[in-house]
Design a protein around this motif. Structure first.
Motif, PDB file in Angstrom:
ATOM      1  N   GLY A 334       0.809  -1.208   0.000  1.00 26.73           N
ATOM      2  CA  GLY A 334       0.000   0.000   0.000  1.00 26.73           C
ATOM      3  C   GLY A 334       0.838   1.251   0.000  1.00 26.73           C
ATOM      4  N   VAL A 335       0.156   2.363   0.071  1.00 29.96           N
ATOM      5  CA  VAL A 335       0.787   3.666   0.002  1.00 29.96           C
ATOM      6  C   VAL A 335       1.063   4.157   1.408  1.00 29.96           C
ATOM      7  CG1 VAL A 335       0.539   6.027  -0.823  1.00 29.96           C
ATOM      8  CG2 VAL A 335      -0.428   4.146  -2.133  1.00 29.96           C
ATOM      9  N   THR A 336       2.281   4.552   1.673  1.00 29.92           N
ATOM     10  CA  THR A 336       2.649   5.129   2.959  1.00 29.92           C
ATOM     11  C   THR A 336       3.006   6.590   2.761  1.00 29.92           C
ATOM     12  OG1 THR A 336       4.935   4.414   2.650  1.00 29.92           O
ATOM     13  CG2 THR A 336       3.486   2.949   3.881  1.00 29.92           C
ATOM     14  N   LYS A 337       2.667   7.415   3.750  1.00 36.14           N
ATOM     15  CA  LYS A 337       2.876   8.851   3.611  1.00 36.14           C
ATOM     16  C   LYS A 337       4.297   9.275   3.944  1.00 36.14           C
ATOM     17  CE  LYS A 337      -1.864  10.358   4.302  1.00 36.14           C
ATOM     18  NZ  LYS A 337      -2.755  11.297   5.011  1.00 36.14           N
ATOM     19  N   ASN A 338       5.029   8.480   4.707  1.00 35.56           N
ATOM     20  CA  ASN A 338       6.379   8.860   5.104  1.00 35.56           C
ATOM     21  C   ASN A 338       7.371   8.119   4.232  1.00 35.56           C
ATOM     22  OD1 ASN A 338       8.694   9.663   6.341  1.00 35.56           O
ATOM     23  ND2 ASN A 338       8.361   8.541   8.234  1.00 35.56           N
ATOM     24  N   ARG A 339       7.953   8.843   3.263  1.00 31.14           N
ATOM     25  CA  ARG A 339       8.916   8.208   2.372  1.00 31.14           C
ATOM     26  C   ARG A 339      10.177   9.050   2.278  1.00 31.14           C
ATOM     27  NH1 ARG A 339       4.073   7.238   0.276  1.00 31.14           N
ATOM     28  NH2 ARG A 339       4.052   9.169  -0.885  1.00 31.14           N
ATOM     29  N   ALA A 351      15.229  -6.211  -5.148  1.00 33.79           N
ATOM     30  CA  ALA A 351      13.917  -6.595  -4.647  1.00 33.79           C
ATOM     31  C   ALA A 351      13.671  -8.069  -4.906  1.00 33.79           C
ATOM     32  CB  ALA A 351      12.831  -5.755  -5.317  1.00 33.79           C
ATOM     33  N   THR A 352      12.770  -8.638  -4.134  1.00 31.55           N
ATOM     34  CA  THR A 352      12.449 -10.048  -4.284  1.00 31.55           C
ATOM     35  C   THR A 352      11.745 -10.278  -5.608  1.00 31.55           C
ATOM     36  OG1 THR A 352      12.201 -10.202  -1.903  1.00 31.55           O
ATOM     37  CG2 THR A 352      11.259 -11.981  -3.218  1.00 31.55           C
ATOM     38  N   THR A 353      12.216 -11.232  -6.371  1.00 32.57           N
ATOM     39  CA  THR A 353      11.634 -11.535  -7.674  1.00 32.57           C
ATOM     40  C   THR A 353      11.131 -12.965  -7.680  1.00 32.57           C
ATOM     41  OG1 THR A 353      13.790 -12.223  -8.520  1.00 32.57           O
ATOM     42  CG2 THR A 353      13.163  -9.926  -8.866  1.00 32.57           C
ATOM     43  N   THR A 354      10.076 -13.170  -8.421  1.00 28.82           N
ATOM     44  CA  THR A 354       9.501 -14.497  -8.583  1.00 28.82           C
ATOM     45  C   THR A 354       9.135 -14.690 -10.035  1.00 28.82           C
ATOM     46  OG1 THR A 354       7.317 -13.647  -8.040  1.00 28.82           O
ATOM     47  CG2 THR A 354       8.590 -14.565  -6.226  1.00 28.82           C
ATOM     48  N   THR A 355       8.957 -15.894 -10.422  1.00 31.88           N
ATOM     49  CA  THR A 355       8.580 -16.198 -11.792  1.00 31.88           C
ATOM     50  C   THR A 355       7.085 -16.057 -11.959  1.00 31.88           C
ATOM     51  OG1 THR A 355       8.354 -18.538 -11.264  1.00 31.88           O
ATOM     52  CG2 THR A 355      10.516 -17.780 -12.009  1.00 31.88           C
ATOM     53  N   SER A 356       6.667 -15.992 -13.215  1.00 31.21           N
ATOM     54  CA  SER A 356       5.247 -15.829 -13.487  1.00 31.21           C
ATOM     55  C   SER A 356       4.452 -17.056 -13.095  1.00 31.21           C
ATOM     56  CB  SER A 356       5.038 -15.534 -14.974  1.00 31.21           C
ATOM     57  OG  SER A 356       5.555 -16.601 -15.750  1.00 31.21           O
ATOM     58  N   THR A 378       0.840  -3.656  -9.443  1.00 29.58           N
ATOM     59  CA  THR A 378       1.638  -2.789 -10.303  1.00 29.58           C
ATOM     60  C   THR A 378       1.584  -1.369  -9.771  1.00 29.58           C
ATOM     61  OG1 THR A 378       1.123  -4.170 -12.218  1.00 29.58           O
ATOM     62  CG2 THR A 378       1.982  -1.968 -12.658  1.00 29.58           C
ATOM     63  N   ALA A 379       2.730  -0.716  -9.743  1.00 30.15           N
ATOM     64  CA  ALA A 379       2.826   0.694  -9.356  1.00 30.15           C
ATOM     65  C   ALA A 379       2.996   1.536 -10.612  1.00 30.15           C
ATOM     66  CB  ALA A 379       3.992   0.924  -8.402  1.00 30.15           C
ATOM     67  N   VAL A 380       2.120   2.511 -10.790  1.00 29.74           N
ATOM     68  CA  VAL A 380       2.219   3.459 -11.897  1.00 29.74           C
ATOM     69  C   VAL A 380       2.859   4.723 -11.335  1.00 29.74           C
ATOM     70  CG1 VAL A 380       0.977   4.747 -13.660  1.00 29.74           C
ATOM     71  CG2 VAL A 380       0.189   2.469 -12.983  1.00 29.74           C
ATOM     72  N   ALA A 491      11.650   1.525  -6.489  1.00 28.41           N
ATOM     73  CA  ALA A 491      11.257   0.116  -6.498  1.00 28.41           C
ATOM     74  C   ALA A 491      11.872  -0.640  -5.328  1.00 28.41           C
ATOM     75  CB  ALA A 491      11.667  -0.525  -7.824  1.00 28.41           C
ATOM     76  N   GLN A 492      13.092  -0.284  -4.943  1.00 27.69           N
ATOM     77  CA  GLN A 492      13.729  -0.948  -3.809  1.00 27.69           C
ATOM     78  C   GLN A 492      13.002  -0.640  -2.505  1.00 27.69           C
ATOM     79  OE1 GLN A 492      15.807   0.659  -1.304  1.00 27.69           O
ATOM     80  NE2 GLN A 492      16.446  -1.276  -0.348  1.00 27.69           N
ATOM     81  N   LYS A 493      12.383   0.525  -2.411  1.00 30.18           N
ATOM     82  CA  LYS A 493      11.634   0.897  -1.213  1.00 30.18           C
ATOM     83  C   LYS A 493      10.231   0.297  -1.193  1.00 30.18           C
ATOM     84  CE  LYS A 493      11.739   5.122   0.204  1.00 30.18           C
ATOM     85  NZ  LYS A 493      12.247   4.890   1.575  1.00 30.18           N
ATOM     86  N   HIS A 494       9.769  -0.232  -2.322  1.00 31.77           N
ATOM     87  CA  HIS A 494       8.412  -0.783  -2.409  1.00 31.77           C
ATOM     88  C   HIS A 494       8.462  -2.197  -2.995  1.00 31.77           C
ATOM     89  CE1 HIS A 494       6.181   2.901  -1.373  1.00 31.77           C
ATOM     90  NE2 HIS A 494       7.168   3.528  -1.981  1.00 31.77           N
ATOM     91  N   PRO A 495       8.901  -3.164  -2.222  1.00 35.36           N
ATOM     92  CA  PRO A 495       8.955  -4.547  -2.732  1.00 35.36           C
ATOM     93  C   PRO A 495       7.583  -5.194  -2.850  1.00 35.36           C
ATOM     94  CG  PRO A 495       9.590  -4.485  -0.430  1.00 35.36           C
ATOM     95  CD  PRO A 495       9.419  -3.057  -0.847  1.00 35.36           C
ATOM     96  N   GLU A 496       6.518  -4.514  -2.429  1.00 41.08           N
ATOM     97  CA  GLU A 496       5.183  -5.114  -2.526  1.00 41.08           C
ATOM     98  C   GLU A 496       4.647  -5.121  -3.951  1.00 41.08           C
ATOM     99  OE1 GLU A 496       4.507  -0.714  -1.505  1.00 41.08           O
ATOM    100  OE2 GLU A 496       5.900  -2.326  -1.013  1.00 41.08           O
ATOM    101  N   TYR A 497       5.319  -4.401  -4.857  1.00 44.91           N
ATOM    102  CA  TYR A 497       4.865  -4.357  -6.245  1.00 44.91           C
ATOM    103  C   TYR A 497       5.695  -5.310  -7.099  1.00 44.91           C
ATOM    104  CZ  TYR A 497       2.575  -0.080  -4.673  1.00 44.91           C
ATOM    105  OH  TYR A 497       1.812   0.824  -3.985  1.00 44.91           O
TER     106      TYR A 497
END
Length: 654
Positions: A334-339, A351-356, A378-380, A491-497
């Motif tokens: 999700g979106v956090t306000k403190n970045r 970041a953690t990667t996985t296969t399709s 996905t993060a836009v 992207a490194q700060k948001h591994p959830e995407y």
């Protein structure tokens, strides 16, 4: 007679004064006057003048202030016997200077003559220009640009009253030069219509409550703007058909992407749900409230206007992703306000990667009758800067991105603003207070929760091992050459995407955002790897290349046979400059990773795809069904041996 004379009123007898004048000498009389107490004796000074401002014309003017019956005995010895005569001052009347009539006549004559001369000059110049155009005919003037000879297009704004089915539409452009058929007359089309056509709601989302969807995916919970009122935004509305004479697209294809090509959106059906077309008092932006507003009321016929004055898009996206956390393979995030960036964060961890294949795995604990196929997040990321001015149009499009991609999809997408701080002297990363203060000053309140600040100095600290080349006098960590650096840090700060889109603030799409993104994902997933690089390095123009199958065949032939491009101009010559072959030389197609010559230069090769078979044995099967690693909306080509301006801007290699 004596008695009668005594009674005669006209006879004035001389009276004796009851007060005798003092016979003292002059000096004694002066001492007597000086001995009078000024506080007990009223002293009247008659030595004054009455100005014209203080003068009251309604009072009678007398040379003296005493009565005619006053005698010398009634005066005090301190008063003068003879009073000064009052002097009245009068104002002098001022008269304005009047210009003689003769001069006025001359001025009027000159003005009339100048106006007539100016009108005559305009008429003469118009006649001269008309003759020049007639003499020139269809000849282009010397020094004119090529695009200046193109005909103007005036059928883009025909209006909703001139809509016709696409099958009956005759596009103004492109047209065959031999096609002599006339375009549809807009006046006749409008006169044949009975009123304004009705718009329809546009819904590109799958039926989340259908049995077919629930058999495959986890159920989707609806997302709202406000947690308390469960407020919804009206859906987009479209019209069937196109305006008469509307031009066809030049590049790309609706058909191969699966996008509808027989509908259109107007400004109210597209932007009305986000505040366009109603006042600030109702929570809108007060834009589009003048001019032709036909069909605007249909937008809010089912769902009323929404007040956007207190909306918080970060909280809305957070609630949406949290309520649908079970749908995603990487959790809610999700979106956090403190970045705020840490100053000592000089290491980028992958970041953690996985296969399709992980995204299609089925959970063994899934409820009966409900699928457990997880979806990607996905993060836009929208690139902007702190000096950017957010106008009404920018706010409308940002609201549309969030509502259509994030809230409408149940949290599959999240929208972020990656804001560059251009003034390096502002210590935004020194402490939290400075960071928040600068953020509130430069970003609208409704988007502050989804914004992340960054600067070039910060990128220098993170990527301090890169050699500075100053290509074209631009820093390697700047936004022009190092555009991907800030995105990698984000992207490194948001591994959830799982995936990241990078868009600019000036990107516009007249259709539905979710429809576009989903169709791009679906189409790229169906593309085989064979000749993929070669197809990506070219523009697809249907009017020139035909169908997509014909375009793919052309790419294969050009790759095998070669083309007359700057990359192989000298391929037919030996070292002595002698021709050794006729015609261009074919290119080697890309098949799997292209690694450096020396093995010590290889790094992170464990996730590289390995071709399952030889290139000649593949039947366009490898890669079908895989998620694309990279999607671009412009050709992606090898800059080596080309005349591209940035061909020599290579970093990270010796």
């Amino acid at each position: 007679m004596g008695a009668l004379d005594a009674l005669n009123p006209l006879k004035v007898a001389k009276r004796r004064s009851s007060n005798n004048y003092s016979a003292l000498p002059f000096h004694e009389s002066s001492r007597g006057r000086e001995s009078i107490d000024s506080e007990k004796q009223e002293i009247i000074d008659h030595d004054y003048e009455i100005s014209s401002d203080d003068y009251d014309s309604s009072l009678p003017v007398s040379p003296t202030t005493s009565s005619s019956r006053d005698t010398s005995g009634s005066y005090d010895s301190t008063r003068p016997m003879i009073k000064r005569r009052t002097i009245l001052r009068t104002r002098q009347r001022c008269f304005a200077y009047r210009v003689p009539q003769r001069i006025i006549r001359y001025l009027c004559f000159l003005i009339m003559f100048g106006v007539l001369a100016f009108i005559g000059f305009l008429i003469a110049m118009s006649i001269i220009d008309s003759k020049k155009l007639e003499d020139m005919g269809n000849r282009r003037p010397e020094g004119a640009k090529q695009w200046e000879s193109f005909p103007f297009s005036d059928r883009y704004y025909g209006g909703i009253k001139s809509l016709v089915p696409r099958s009956k539409n005759k596009p103004e452009y492109p047209r065959d030069p031999e096609d002599e058929t006339e375009l549809l007359n807009i006046t006749e089309v409008i006169s044949s219509k009975l009123g304004i056509p009705s718009s329809k709601p546009y819904n590109p989302y799958p039926d989340y409550n259908s049995s077919a969807y629930l058999q495959e995916y986890v159920p989707v919970k609806e997302c709202f703007l406000d947690a308390k009122t469960n407020a919804r935004i009206p859906p987009l509305r479209y019209y069937e058909g196109r305006p008469a004479g509307f031009a066809d697209h030049i590049m790309g294809s609706y058909e191969i992407m699966g996008l509808p090509d027989d509908i259109c959106f107007d400004r109210y059906g597209r932007l009305g749900p986000y505040g366009h077309g109603y006042s600030l008092r109702k929570g809108g932006l007060a834009s589009g409230m003048h001019g032709d507003m036909d069909g605007a009321d249909q937008v809010w016929s089912e769902v009323p206007h929404y007040d956007f004055s207190n909306v918080d898009w970060a909280e809305a996206q957070q609630r949406c992703s949290s309520s649908n956390a079970k749908r995603f393979r990487s959790g809610a995030g999700g979106v956090t306000k403190n970045r705020r960036a840490e100053p000592d964060a000089n290491v980028i961890s992958p970041a953690t990667t996985t296969t399709s294949a992980d995204s299609t795995s089925t959970s063994a604990t899934a409820p009966h009758g409900i699928g457990a196929k997880l979806v990607h997040r996905t993060a836009v990321v929208i690139r902007t800067w702190d000096e950017f001015i957010y106008r009404e149009e920018d706010i409308l499009w940002l609201r549309g991105l969030i509502a259509e991609l994030s809230l409408g999809s149940g949290g599959e997408y999240d929208i972020h603003l990656l804001v560059q701080v251009k003034d390096e002297s502002i210590p935004v990363f020194a402490d939290e207070e400075t960071y928040e203060k600068h953020l509130k000053e430069r970003v609208p309140a409704e988007f502050q929760g989804i914004a992340t600040l960054w600067s070039e100095t910060q990128m220098v600290m993170l990527y301090n091992g890169m050699e500075e080349t100053n290509f074209r006098n631009l820093p390697i960590h700047g936004v022009y050459r190092g555009l991907i650096q800030a995105l990698q840090w984000f992207a490194q700060k948001h591994p959830e995407y799982d995936f990241f889109w990078q868009w600019e603030m000036d990107v516009r799409y007249t259709g539905h955002w979710y429809d576009l993104f989903k169709k791009m994902d679906t189409w790229t997933k169906a593309q085989p790897r064979k000749f993929l690089w070669e197809r990506n390095s070219r523009f697809y123009i249907p009017a020139v290349h035909g169908t997509w199958e014909e375009f793919s065949h052309m790419v294969r032939v050009q790759t095998e046979s070669g083309t007359d491009s700057p990359g192989n101009v000298w391929s037919g010559l030996n070292q002595d400059g002698q021709s050794i072959a006729d015609g261009p030389k074919g290119d080697k197609p890309i098949w799997g990773p292209e690694r450096p010559q020396h093995a010590e230069d290889w790094f992170e090769t464990e996730n590289d795809p390995v071709p399952p078979r030889l290139f000649k044995d593949d039947k366009y099967e490898w890669g079908v069904g895989e998620d694309a690693d990279l999607i671009t909306l412009n050709p992606l080509f090898d800059p080596d041996y080309t005349t591209w301006l940035l061909a020599e801007d290579v970093t990270g290699y010796d």
